[in-house]
Design a protein around this motif. Sequence first.
Motif, mmCIF file in Angstrom:
data_model
loop_
_atom_site.group_PDB
_atom_site.id
_atom_site.type_symbol
_atom_site.label_atom_id
_atom_site.label_comp_id
_atom_site.label_asym_id
_atom_site.label_seq_id
_atom_site.Cartn_x
_atom_site.Cartn_y
_atom_site.Cartn_z
ATOM 1 N N UNK A 132 14.991 -10.038 2.879
ATOM 2 C CA UNK A 132 16.392 -10.441 2.749
ATOM 3 C C UNK A 132 17.260 -9.181 2.737
ATOM 4 N N UNK A 133 18.567 -9.393 2.712
ATOM 5 C CA UNK A 133 19.479 -8.244 2.757
ATOM 6 C C UNK A 133 19.373 -7.361 1.521
ATOM 7 N N UNK A 134 19.055 -7.950 0.378
ATOM 8 C CA UNK A 134 18.885 -7.146 -0.831
ATOM 9 C C UNK A 134 17.727 -6.162 -0.656
ATOM 10 N N UNK A 160 15.763 -0.634 0.659
ATOM 11 C CA UNK A 160 15.110 0.316 1.559
ATOM 12 C C UNK A 160 16.058 1.412 2.011
ATOM 13 N N UNK A 161 17.292 1.051 2.341
ATOM 14 C CA UNK A 161 18.277 2.045 2.766
ATOM 15 C C UNK A 161 18.593 3.018 1.644
ATOM 16 N N UNK A 162 18.799 2.501 0.441
ATOM 17 C CA UNK A 162 19.096 3.360 -0.711
ATOM 18 C C UNK A 162 17.926 4.301 -0.987
ATOM 19 N N UNK A 163 16.716 3.768 -0.938
ATOM 20 C CA UNK A 163 15.530 4.598 -1.176
ATOM 21 C C UNK A 163 15.387 5.672 -0.099
ATOM 22 N N UNK A 181 0.797 -1.223 0.000
ATOM 23 C CA UNK A 181 0.000 0.000 0.000
ATOM 24 C C UNK A 181 0.836 1.283 0.000
ATOM 25 N N UNK A 182 1.870 1.423 0.852
ATOM 26 C CA UNK A 182 2.644 2.674 0.795
ATOM 27 C C UNK A 182 3.275 2.927 -0.570
ATOM 28 N N UNK A 183 3.740 1.890 -1.228
ATOM 29 C CA UNK A 183 4.357 2.068 -2.543
ATOM 30 C C UNK A 183 3.312 2.446 -3.596
ATOM 31 N N UNK A 184 2.141 1.834 -3.536
ATOM 32 C CA UNK A 184 1.069 2.173 -4.474
ATOM 33 C C UNK A 184 0.646 3.626 -4.292
ATOM 34 N N UNK A 242 9.963 0.517 5.994
ATOM 35 C CA UNK A 242 9.517 -0.871 6.163
ATOM 36 C C UNK A 242 10.477 -1.847 5.489
ATOM 37 N N UNK A 243 10.940 -1.518 4.294
ATOM 38 C CA UNK A 243 11.906 -2.388 3.615
ATOM 39 C C UNK A 243 13.203 -2.475 4.399
ATOM 40 N N UNK A 244 13.660 -1.347 4.926
ATOM 41 C CA UNK A 244 14.921 -1.318 5.661
ATOM 42 C C UNK A 244 14.870 -2.207 6.897
ATOM 43 N N UNK A 245 13.778 -2.162 7.635
ATOM 44 C CA UNK A 245 13.716 -2.889 8.897
ATOM 45 C C UNK A 245 12.938 -4.199 8.847
#
Length: 90
Positions: free
Chosen positions: A70-72, A77-80, A25-28, A63-66
């Motif tokens: 997987x690490x990718x 998430x960190x890059x974004x 949802x946040x990405x959409x 959310x992706x960062x934490x």
Amino acid sequence: MENTLFDQVFRDSEGNIVIAQPPNLPLIVGITSILLEIIFPTGKLHLGIDLIAFGSLFTWAWLELFEGVNYFRRALGLIALVALIAWKVQ
């Protein structure tokens, strides 16, 4: 079975290789807001849409960062997150 660096970076807890996932949802909301910013390039409505876009994309990156599978995905998430902050600081 040996747990290699490749497995740690690209595999989820079930052993599936995960590079991309269906958008949540946040990405959409973030992508939709960015498209609306193109339609409304100036004014107060643009400012509100810009805040929604930033907030939702920041939430997705956080959310992706934490909680990435997987690490990718966590690195994504960190890059974004860094890119979003740099976008606002400029």
